[in-house]
Design a protein around this motif. Structure first.
Motif, mmCIF file in Angstrom:
data_model
loop_
_atom_site.group_PDB
_atom_site.id
_atom_site.type_symbol
_atom_site.label_atom_id
_atom_site.label_comp_id
_atom_site.label_asym_id
_atom_site.label_seq_id
_atom_site.Cartn_x
_atom_site.Cartn_y
_atom_site.Cartn_z
ATOM 1 N N ARG A 67 2.059 1.860 -3.399
ATOM 2 C CA ARG A 67 0.990 2.350 -4.251
ATOM 3 C C ARG A 67 0.809 3.857 -4.054
ATOM 4 O O ARG A 67 0.630 4.610 -5.015
ATOM 5 C CB ARG A 67 -0.301 1.618 -3.923
ATOM 6 N N TYR A 68 0.843 4.331 -2.809
ATOM 7 C CA TYR A 68 0.727 5.761 -2.547
ATOM 8 C C TYR A 68 1.837 6.520 -3.269
ATOM 9 O O TYR A 68 1.603 7.548 -3.910
ATOM 10 C CB TYR A 68 0.787 6.043 -1.048
ATOM 11 N N GLU B 259 0.834 -1.199 0.000
ATOM 12 C CA GLU B 259 0.000 0.000 0.000
ATOM 13 C C GLU B 259 0.872 1.255 0.000
ATOM 14 O O GLU B 259 0.569 2.238 -0.692
ATOM 15 C CB GLU B 259 -0.936 -0.016 1.208
ATOM 16 N N ASN C 6 -10.278 5.387 -9.435
ATOM 17 C CA ASN C 6 -10.284 4.077 -8.807
ATOM 18 C C ASN C 6 -10.727 4.090 -7.361
ATOM 19 O O ASN C 6 -11.868 4.351 -7.051
ATOM 20 C CB ASN C 6 -8.893 3.460 -8.926
ATOM 21 N N ASP C 7 -9.815 3.857 -6.489
ATOM 22 C CA ASP C 7 -10.189 3.635 -5.108
ATOM 23 C C ASP C 7 -10.037 4.893 -4.262
ATOM 24 O O ASP C 7 -9.683 5.965 -4.730
ATOM 25 C CB ASP C 7 -9.331 2.508 -4.536
ATOM 26 N N TYR D 224 0.263 11.210 -10.428
ATOM 27 C CA TYR D 224 -0.717 12.299 -10.465
ATOM 28 C C TYR D 224 -0.069 13.670 -10.391
ATOM 29 O O TYR D 224 -0.732 14.665 -10.159
ATOM 30 C CB TYR D 224 -1.698 12.184 -9.290
ATOM 31 N N GLN E 93 -7.848 5.532 -1.948
ATOM 32 C CA GLN E 93 -6.474 5.999 -1.814
ATOM 33 C C GLN E 93 -6.129 7.017 -2.901
ATOM 34 O O GLN E 93 -5.541 8.068 -2.631
ATOM 35 C CB GLN E 93 -5.482 4.830 -1.902
ATOM 36 N N SER E 94 -6.529 6.695 -4.123
ATOM 37 C CA SER E 94 -6.161 7.595 -5.208
ATOM 38 C C SER E 94 -6.840 8.952 -5.048
ATOM 39 O O SER E 94 -6.305 9.979 -5.449
ATOM 40 C CB SER E 94 -6.492 6.961 -6.554
ATOM 41 N N LEU F 191 1.138 6.621 -6.885
ATOM 42 C CA LEU F 191 0.019 7.519 -7.191
ATOM 43 C C LEU F 191 0.475 8.980 -7.150
ATOM 44 O O LEU F 191 0.140 9.765 -8.038
ATOM 45 C CB LEU F 191 -1.124 7.299 -6.199
#
Lengths: 208, 936
Positions: free
Chosen positions: A118-119, A115, B810-811, A126, B813-814, A122
């Motif tokens: 993933r952060y 996780e 998506n989820d 982004y 978190q994003s 992201l």
């Protein structure tokens, strides 16, 4: 040897300090490279992250403060990516909440290396994204929107929504329908009819 | 000392011994009364209230009453006052919406009397001392079973008891169940209510049994009705679908405890609710698919009920609707569909339901491959039985007409809801109309022909159904056109099954963000396609059920009848032999019995509480004989549910009695030993405040300004428990103001998801930054939910899941990532529970100045706007937010300029334009006015 840092901006910059952190093994969807930066992760020109495991934090409570101090004022968005890896996290999280206010950083909690990775991905990905997705302007189909609208009152479900509009032919007719007309529709019991009629007729604003 | 004798005698309406005993007990003591459902709880409450009302000079607050209870109490108090001729009686004042202004409320409270106040208003009024707790004579708490430690009601009682030690407090419940789950639940709940005595009154209580089982017993005749084979078949198939769905759930969610699951449990239990409760701690983490299956379970449970409750045509219609709603969305695949739709059992449900209505028949002639349809129209078995019962009653009345009796000759039929009322009314009105479709001149006179039948009603229903289905096909096409196109190709949906099985495990990489264009196989994925008859077939069917001469004599088809008031009875015959059909409505049924005074009651569907009401009614009147016919389908949901309700209530009471016996021990045991730590949290604080010692030491206790809408959550109560002063205000910006700089927007995980979706959070963050230096987003998890956002699904991921192209699509978190990128200065507080939040707030406030309530209220307000105008009704606002064209920005304006959803729906685009702009106006207008029948 020092490679010329082209810093194309397409990869996550990782401080050598992070070597051995299992998070790196999970960084799969974005390229990353080691770089000598004051933060743990460079996620763009104005965004960085420090990584903190609560287990470590409990043993070395002063560590994170030194790191934050060393960042100086360099980044606009400073993430404290905090791994919740102890069961008794309450005290630490209380403390971090207070210090985030004092020291200007944003706490993001994660519960696994995957996780955390993933952060990081992201944030990097982004970097230049627009915010449409959280401004409530998502394009969805008419049917979906319609179902969403009709099912706002809690007791009304999707099948009820379809039954309602198919009886009246349009949403406007459904909004204007009398309770008696609606209550003959299969599935529309008294409770639902009441909830629906109340929702469409209740004023937006509470009157004095 | 609290209950001085009423100065004048009051007339009560409590004829039975147990009622009188309870009343006397309640006049004397502060206690919790748990009374078995159906034994007349509200009657007890109104009598008790009247005894105080008649005495005058008091301020009594009723907490937790529902609307219809308020109506009843109000009416009963007025009647009592008239009968007792008590000059001091004031009757009931209901304070239930925000429209009673602060000034008016203050004046009303000062005048005294009996008030029923919505908890959310009451807590604010107590905190602001608009209603000084010390002036309250006593509190009557209804639905005590709902009062948990963190509830608003417990908060209210805590404030009351802190300042008022002498006022009375009486709590009532007719639901013993919640008092029996968890660790010493009765003692815990009583502590929440600050009560020490529990008074339990099950049906088997000595005084109750004596009161109801005397000479004046009601005569009850049970009639067990078998279901038809088709109904059984459908029920079995539904249960199979339930079983498979639960199996799927177990696969995806380890730890789901359904070990004792068997097919019978499907009949017995509210399985969907059980599953939901088990998944609740992780609900924010479960996959989309799990959520869908849980929804399926609710749908399936509804079907189990409908198959016995609805007539065959309406059931088929409901299935059509369910099917359409669950049909695949564009771009879906097998993975995203409800698993039960793939089962043979689902096919059985749909086929059998159809076969009960019409069936195919080979046409004679050369083109024998064309099927023609013929109506079947199976009748519900209870209908014929109902007709029999009514006939028996008629005979009975004829042969023994003159039993001297105070009751009317009326027959009361009770059923579960207004739809069934309507169904029965229709049936009884038309059961003797014979459609006579077949030209059976050669037939002998068949005595069966004279039997009542639903043929006429069912033919009418089928005609309406076919008409509806035609339109429905259109609507469904308009709404789900994408999948419809795929559907048209598939003649027999099952054919697809063999074709569709794409080789498993062979994932293809899809380039770009587009959906894989496998449109052609969509319905061929094995799910059941919706069947729309070919026009020729329908024509045949229509011809078969054309209105005959006999039918034409009847009144016009009743499509929607003006049932303005659901409380109205359906009047069919003249006064003498009236048949009244009514739906069960809890305590209200007592009124029905008293007003109708029926000699015969047919319980078309079982209801345990109603039987007791009849017992109470019968025993309360010397000269009213009552015979009850009790109908139920054997082996059905309704039978099982009835039996389990009765059993569960009995068990609960038995357990309660046991716990009460040992309670004195529990109550005096060391509070810090075995007690739940969360309970202890509130209690230790209580004593601290009650002692008052430590508080006096600090000059100024910490203060938090709280938005009044936040009182729905438990946080204000817990902050109050942490000895903070709660200042309730109508806030435009933020939920909690901790200091002049710190403004907190609180979101539960589900709030967070929805407020991302409609963009509310983005706007809220923007406005917070306009008025505060340090805005914060509090992400608050539930006490009993797991403290993690990590989904069960695999994270390690595809490039697509992090690609910027579908950023935030998506989820959760994003979306959090996007939010922090948009507002780098927004601080996020993560809290594992409201208890934890209270601690965090305390920490955050330390070394900060106290907030200024006036400034907090001003923030975000137009200069000339008053705070009270800011109050919103959330539901219509939420609906409006889903309308395309409405944005968080233009919504404010729209809600200022328009009244409600109805008005917006009826506005022309030109009328909307000044408020929202041209493009948005077009979208809004289009959304409401899209014609689903013509536009395809």
């Amino acid at each position: 040897q020092a490679l010329p840092t082209r810093s194309s901006g397409s990869s996550i910059l990782v401080s050598p300090r992070q070597k051995g952190n299992p998070v790196l093994a999970s960084l799969k969807s974005m390229p990353w490279e080691y770089s000598d930066i004051p933060a743990d992760y460079g996620l763009g020109l104005t965004t960085c992250a420090l990584f903190l495991s609560l287990k470590y934090h409990r043993l070395h409570p002063e560590y994170i403060y030194t790191r934050i101090r060393n960042l100086q004022g360099k980044y606009n968005l400073r993430i404290l990516l905090t791994m919740v890896d102890i069961p008794n996290h309450e005290d630490s999280l209380r403390e971090l909440a207070k210090t985030s206010l004092v020291n200007n950083f944003t706490v993001i909690l994660c519960w696994s290396a995957a996780e955390a990775a993933r952060y990081l991905e992201l944030y990097k990905s982004y970097e230049h994204a627009n915010f449409a997705a959280i401004k409530g302007v998502q394009a969805t189909g008419y049917a979906e929107k319609l179902v969403e609208f009709v099912t706002v009152p809690r007791s009304v479900n999707k099948a009820d929504a379809v039954a309602l509009v198919s009886t009246f032919g349009s949403l406007r007719n459904a909004v204007n329908a009398d309770p008696e007309q609606i209550s003959v529709i299969g599935g529309w019991g008294e409770k639902k009819v009441k909830a629906w009629c109340k929702a469409v007729e209740q004023p937006f604003r509470v009157k004095k | 000392s609290e209950d001085t004798c009423p100065p004048q005698p009051v007339k009560l309406s409590l004829p039975l011994v147990y009622q009188q005993k309870l009343f006397e007990e309640l006049r004397k003591e502060n206690e919790l009364v748990v009374l078995a459902r159906g034994l007349g709880l509200i009657r007890l409450v109104t009598n008790l209230l009247h005894s105080y009302d008649a005495a005058g000079n008091n301020l009594i607050v009723i907490v937790n009453a529902e609307d219809r209870e308020n109506a009843w109490i109000g009416q009963a108090l007025a009647e009592h006052a008239a009968i007792s001729m008590s000059p001091k009686a004031r009757g009931l004042t209901v304070v239930n919406t925000d429209f009673t202004s602060v000034g008016t409320r203050e004046k009303m409270y000062a005048g005294g009397g009996i008030f029923s106040i919505t908890s959310r208003i009451l807590v604010v009024d107590l905190l602001t001392s608009l209603l000084n707790p010390e002036t309250i004579t006593g509190i009557m708490l209804l639905h005590a079973d709902r009062v948990v430690a963190t509830s608003l009601e417990a908060f209210i009682l805590r404030i009351y008891r802190q300042k008022n030690k002498v006022g009375f407090l009486k709590a009532f419940s007719d639901n013993p169940d919640p008092f029996t789950t968890g660790f010493s639940p009765l003692a815990t709940m009583m502590r929440n209510m600050f009560l020490r005595k529990a008074s339990l009154w099950p049906r088997f209580h000595m005084h109750v049994a004596q009161s109801l089982e005397g000479k004046k017993k009601a005569e009850v005749i049970e009639l067990e009705v078998p279901m038809t084979d088709a109904m059984k078949e459908i029920q079995t198939a539904i249960m199979e679908c339930v079983e498979v769905s639960i199996h799927e759930l177990k696969k995806g969610n380890t730890g789901l405890e359904m070990d004792d699951w068997n097919l019978d449990s499907a009949l017995l239990k509210n399985f969907d609710i059980i599953v939901r409760r088990q998944l609740d701690p992780n609900w924010h983490r479960v996959s989309w698919k799990t959520k869908q299956i849980v929804n399926d379970l609710t749908v399936l449970r509804g079907m189990l009920q409908s198959v016995v409750a609805l007539d065959a045509v309406s059931f088929l219609q409901q299935l059509d609707t369910i099917h359409a709603a669950h049909s695949p969305q564009p771009g879906s695949n097998r993975q995203t569909q409800s698993p039960w739709l793939f089962l043979d059992a689902a096919q059985t449900i749909f086929d059998t339901a159809k076969r009960r209505v019409y069936s195919g028949r080979q046409k004679a002639g050369p083109d024998t491959d064309i099927d023609s349809l013929r109506p079947v129209l199976e009748e519900q078995p209870k209908w014929a039985l109902l007709a029999d019962v009514l006939e028996e009653i008629d005979r009975d009345l004829y042969f023994e007409p003159a039993t001297r009796d105070d009751s009317n000759g009326t027959i009361l039929i009770m059923c579960s809801d207004t739809n069934t009322c309507r169904q029965l009314r229709d049936y009884l009105q038309t059961m003797h109309v014979k459609p006579r479709t077949e030209k059976r001149v050669e037939d002998f006179h068949d005595p069966e022909e004279d039997r009542p039948s639903a043929a006429f009603m069912m033919r009418r229903k089928l005609r309406n159904y076919l008409k509806w289905k035609r339109e429905f096909a259109q609507v469904s096409a308009t709404l789900f056109s994408e999948n419809q196109k795929a559907l048209n190709g598939a003649v027999d949906p099952r054919l697809g099954q063999s074709k569709c099985r794409a080789p498993p495990n062979k994932r293809r990489r899809v380039r770009g963000g587009g959906m894989s264009g496998a449109g052609s196989s969509r319905l061929e994925n094995g799910s059941i396609g919706q069947y729309f008859e070919k026009p020729g077939e329908v024509a045949d069917l229509m011809a078969e059920i054309q209105i005959t001469e006999e039918e034409a004599k009847q009144k016009e088809d009743v499509i929607a009848d003006p049932l303005e008031d659901m409380d109205d009875y359906y009047q069919m015959y003249d006064m003498k032999d009236l048949v009244v059909i009514h739906a069960y409505e809890g305590d209200q049924d007592e009124h029905v019995l008293e007003e109708v005074k029926p000699k015969y009651i047919v319980m078309y569907e079982p209801d345990a509480a109603f039987i007791r009401r009849v017992e109470v009614y019968r025993s309360s009147h010397n000269d009213r004989n009552v015979r009850v016919y009790f109908l139920y389908y054997s082996g059905s949901v309704e039978e099982q549910r009835y039996l389990s309700t009765v059993r569960r209530e009995k068990d609960s009471f038995t357990r309660l009695i046991k716990e009460r016996a040992s309670m004195s021990v529990v109550m005096t045991v060391d509070a810090h030993g075995i007690e739940d730590p969360q309970e202890a949290f509130l209690r230790t604080i209580n004593t601290r405040i009650a002692g008052g010692g430590r508080l006096a030491a600090t000059a100024q206790p910490p203060r938090v300004v709280v938005d009044v809408r936040e009182f729905r959550s438990s946080l204000p109560s817990l902050l109050h428990g942490r000895s903070m002063i709660i200042v309730p205000c109508m806030l435009t910006v933020g939920d909690y103001i901790l200091s002049p700089n710190i403004c907190v927007e609180r979101k539960s995980v589900s709030d967070l998801i929805s407020s991302f979706k409609d963009g509310r959070l983005f706007t809220q963050a923007e406005t917070m930054f306009q008025f505060y230096k340090s805005p914060m987003l509090l992400i608050e998890f539930d006490q009993n939910k797991s403290f993690t956002l990590e989904p069960f699904a695999d994270l390690s991921g595809s490039v697509a899941s992090v690609s910027a192209a579908n950023a935030g699509a998506n989820d959760l978190q994003s979306k959090i990532v996007l939010l922090t990128l948009a507002f780098p200065k927004l601080r996020i507080i993560w809290s594992s529970s409201p208890y934890e939040t209270a601690e965090i707030f305390e920490r955050l406030k330390s070394q900060e100045d106290e907030p200024d309530p006036i400034a907090a209220v001003r923030a975000g307000l137009d200069k000339d706007m008053k705070a009270e105008e800011q109050a919103f009704n959330t539901e219509p606002q939420e609906m409006l937010a889903t309308v395309p064209g409405v944005t968080p920005k233009n919504m404010m304006n729209l809600t200022l300029e328009t009244e409600n959803i109805k008005e917006v729906a009826n506005m022309k685009a030109e009328e909307l334009e000044p408020f929202v702009g041209k493009e948005a106006a077009r979208q809004i207008h289009g959304f409401f006015n899209k014609d689903l029948i013509e536009d395809y």
